[in-house]
Design a protein around this motif. Structure first.
Motif: not given
Length: 150
Positions: A34, A67, A138
């Motif tokens: 992350m 992501h 995140h």
């Protein structure tokens, strides 16, 4: 001799846009820990548009460690993230049609890449902007600043 000089001059004109275009883009990496590999992006004022390519250098699939790259004002980031979590992965963790979002990529998993291009004039002088990943949880770690060059 004049023809050669003209040819070299033309070659320089042809090469210039390629060089200029490379200044109007960047690549950022996200990983399975992350993290983005950049904390700040400065967009040259000479660019009319700017392209960001996100590359996921990890191995985990997007459902587990996906992501994306999202740009909004710093003030709007918490709301974009909260509304994105409700929107779900099928909407790339972004509320559909969210006008607070200046640019974004789709959610990608390990080994994938995605790009987004936006108009530089969307970044107003004197305002603060961030890039972040809107995958739930995140944005706390995966964020940075994005601004126009002064």
């Amino acid at each position: 001799m004049k023809r050669r000089l003209f040819a070299f001059a033309l070659l320089g004109l042809v090469a210039a846009p390629t060089w200029a275009a490379s200044n109007c883009s960047t690549t950022i990496q996200g990983n399975d820990a992350m993290q983005f590999d950049q904390k700040s992006i400065v967009v040259p004022n000479t660019c009319k548009q700017f392209t960001v390519t996100l590359t996921h250098v990890g191995k985990l699939p997007k459902a587990a460690m996906g992501h994306n790259f999202v740009v909004s004002s710093t003030a709007d980031e918490p709301g974009v993230v909260a509304d994105g979590a409700k929107a779900g992965i099928d909407n790339n963790y972004l509320k559909p049609g969210d006008s607070r979002v200046i640019a974004h990529t789709r959610i990608i998993g390990g080994g994938e890449s995605a790009s987004t291009t936006f108009k530089v004039d969307a970044l107003k002088p004197g305002q603060d902007y961030e890039f972040f990943c809107s995958f739930p949880g995140h944005a706390a770690l995966m964020k940075g600043t994005i601004s126009r060059a002064k």
